[in-house]
Design a protein around this motif. Structure first.
Motif, short mmCIF file in Angstrom:
data_model
loop_
_atom_site.label_atom_id
_atom_site.label_comp_id
_atom_site.label_asym_id
_atom_site.label_seq_id
_atom_site.Cartn_x
_atom_site.Cartn_y
_atom_site.Cartn_z
N TYR A 92 18.95 -1.56 -5.78
CA TYR A 92 17.67 -1.00 -6.18
C TYR A 92 16.99 -0.30 -5.00
O TYR A 92 17.13 -0.71 -3.86
N ASN A 93 16.22 0.73 -5.34
CA ASN A 93 15.49 1.48 -4.34
C ASN A 93 14.07 1.71 -4.85
O ASN A 93 13.87 1.88 -6.07
N VAL A 94 13.08 1.72 -3.93
CA VAL A 94 11.70 2.00 -4.34
C VAL A 94 11.06 2.94 -3.32
O VAL A 94 11.53 3.09 -2.19
N SER A 95 9.97 3.54 -3.75
CA SER A 95 9.12 4.32 -2.87
C SER A 95 7.71 4.20 -3.40
O SER A 95 7.49 3.91 -4.57
N THR A 106 -1.01 5.45 -4.53
CA THR A 106 -1.49 4.10 -4.86
C THR A 106 -1.11 3.72 -6.28
O THR A 106 -0.82 2.56 -6.57
N GLU A 107 -1.08 4.70 -7.18
CA GLU A 107 -0.93 4.42 -8.61
C GLU A 107 0.51 4.14 -9.05
O GLU A 107 0.74 3.41 -10.01
N ASP A 108 1.50 4.76 -8.39
CA ASP A 108 2.86 4.74 -8.91
C ASP A 108 3.83 3.98 -8.01
O ASP A 108 3.77 4.11 -6.77
N PHE A 109 4.75 3.26 -8.65
CA PHE A 109 5.74 2.49 -7.90
C PHE A 109 7.05 2.47 -8.69
O PHE A 109 7.38 1.49 -9.36
N PRO A 110 7.82 3.55 -8.65
CA PRO A 110 9.06 3.61 -9.43
C PRO A 110 10.19 2.78 -8.82
O PRO A 110 10.28 2.64 -7.60
N LEU A 111 11.03 2.27 -9.69
CA LEU A 111 12.20 1.48 -9.27
C LEU A 111 13.46 2.25 -9.67
O LEU A 111 13.65 2.57 -10.84
N ARG A 112 14.31 2.54 -8.71
CA ARG A 112 15.52 3.30 -8.97
C ARG A 112 16.74 2.39 -8.94
O ARG A 112 16.93 1.62 -7.99
N LEU A 113 17.55 2.51 -9.99
CA LEU A 113 18.86 1.86 -10.00
C LEU A 113 19.85 2.92 -9.55
O LEU A 113 19.97 3.97 -10.17
N LEU A 114 20.56 2.64 -8.48
CA LEU A 114 21.38 3.66 -7.84
C LEU A 114 22.69 3.89 -8.59
O LEU A 114 23.11 5.02 -8.80
N GLY A 144 0.84 -1.20 0.00
CA GLY A 144 0.00 0.00 0.00
C GLY A 144 0.87 1.23 0.00
O GLY A 144 2.10 1.15 0.22
N ALA A 145 0.25 2.38 -0.25
CA ALA A 145 1.00 3.64 -0.28
C ALA A 145 1.74 3.84 1.03
O ALA A 145 1.19 3.64 2.12
N GLY A 146 3.01 4.20 0.92
CA GLY A 146 3.84 4.46 2.08
C GLY A 146 4.51 3.24 2.69
O GLY A 146 5.29 3.36 3.64
N ILE A 147 4.23 2.05 2.14
CA ILE A 147 4.76 0.80 2.70
C ILE A 147 5.51 0.04 1.62
O ILE A 147 4.94 -0.28 0.57
N THR A 148 6.80 -0.23 1.85
CA THR A 148 7.57 -1.03 0.91
C THR A 148 8.38 -2.06 1.68
O THR A 148 8.65 -1.89 2.88
N ASP A 149 8.79 -3.12 0.98
CA ASP A 149 9.60 -4.15 1.62
C ASP A 149 10.49 -4.78 0.57
O ASP A 149 10.23 -4.69 -0.64
N GLN A 150 11.56 -5.43 1.05
CA GLN A 150 12.52 -6.03 0.14
C GLN A 150 12.09 -7.43 -0.28
O GLN A 150 11.45 -8.15 0.49
N GLY A 151 12.48 -7.78 -1.49
CA GLY A 151 12.26 -9.13 -1.97
C GLY A 151 13.53 -9.94 -1.93
O GLY A 151 14.40 -9.73 -1.08
#
Lengths: 117, 113
Positions: A64-67, A71-79, A51-58
């Motif tokens: 990789y980083n996420v935020s 609700t709609e967006d979930f970008p993945l950042r390569l550092l 859900g919005a505001g909640i992320t966890d590692q796989g």
């Protein structure tokens, strides 16, 4: 109803560069996740959000980083891109709850093919 | 540790034959077992899914068989067609624990005429 939209579809990066893979869904799904697909390795989970505001590692979160600010967006950042991150990246979204998952499952985007040179 | 083991890696079946793909899992807390189909250049798409309180589920030519005691489940494709040629993934998750899907490594199916 667009489903899950991933951009860009293709990207070439130089080692050490950073970039963000975009993922957006318009189905009001609570659950979103990022997978990478490599030959013979199946789909491996990078990060996910319930859900919005909640992320966890796989399984493979390093580099990789996420935020999840909406609700709609979930970008993945390569550092700092590395050749080992050459892969096809898939974003997926779903409702939570067993009955919804049984009938609708995860909706996957069409993928981003990333090459790091 | 691979949580879901899938076999075979590749499969060639004659048109009209039966395709069978098997998966085994370790975590007895898993409560959701889907199969996904992926065509080249596309994202995976849900094919059929089963819960552990059911031993078999059929949708058209596709059937999931589930053996809770053996911790195994399988996909059967009856009357296989060339259009079924794709990569198939089994997966599992603990929905009640809000955990994401873990996937098998995939089976590349080729149906030849």
């Amino acid at each position: 109803n667009a489903g899950v939209t991933q951009t860009p579809k293709f990207q070439v990066l130089k080692t050490g560069q950073s970039m963000t893979l975009q993922c957006a869904q318009d189905m009001n799904h609570e659950y979103m996740s990022w997978y990478r697909q490599d030959p013979g390795m199946g789909l491996r989970l990078i990060h996910y959000s319930v859900g919005a505001g909640i992320t966890d590692q796989g399984e493979v979160p390093n580099g990789y980083n996420v935020s999840r600010s909406t609700t709609e967006d979930f970008p993945l950042r390569l550092l700092s891109a590395a050749p080992s991150q050459t892969s096809v990246y898939f974003c997926a979204s779903s409702y939570s709850g067993l009955r919804s998952l049984e009938y609708y499952g995860y909706t996957f985007g069409s993928g981003t093919r990333l090459t790091v040179v | 540790q691979q949580q879901v083991k899938q076999s075979p890696q590749s499969l060639i079946v004659q048109k009209g034959g039966i395709s069978i793909i098997n998966c085994a899992y370790e975590n007895t807390a898993f409560d959701y077992f889907p199969w996904y189909q992926q065509f080249p250049g596309k994202g995976p798409a849900l094919l059929i899914a089963i819960r552990p309180d059911v031993s078999e589920k059929k949708e058209g030519r596709f059937t999931i068989s589930f053996n809770k005691s053996a911790k195994q489940f399988s996909l059967h494709i009856m009357d296989s067609q060339p259009g079924d040629s794709a990569t198939y993934f089994c997966a599992a998750s603990m929905v009640t624990g809000n955990t994401p899907l873990v996937f098998g490594k995939g089976t590349r199916l080729s149906v030849i005429a």
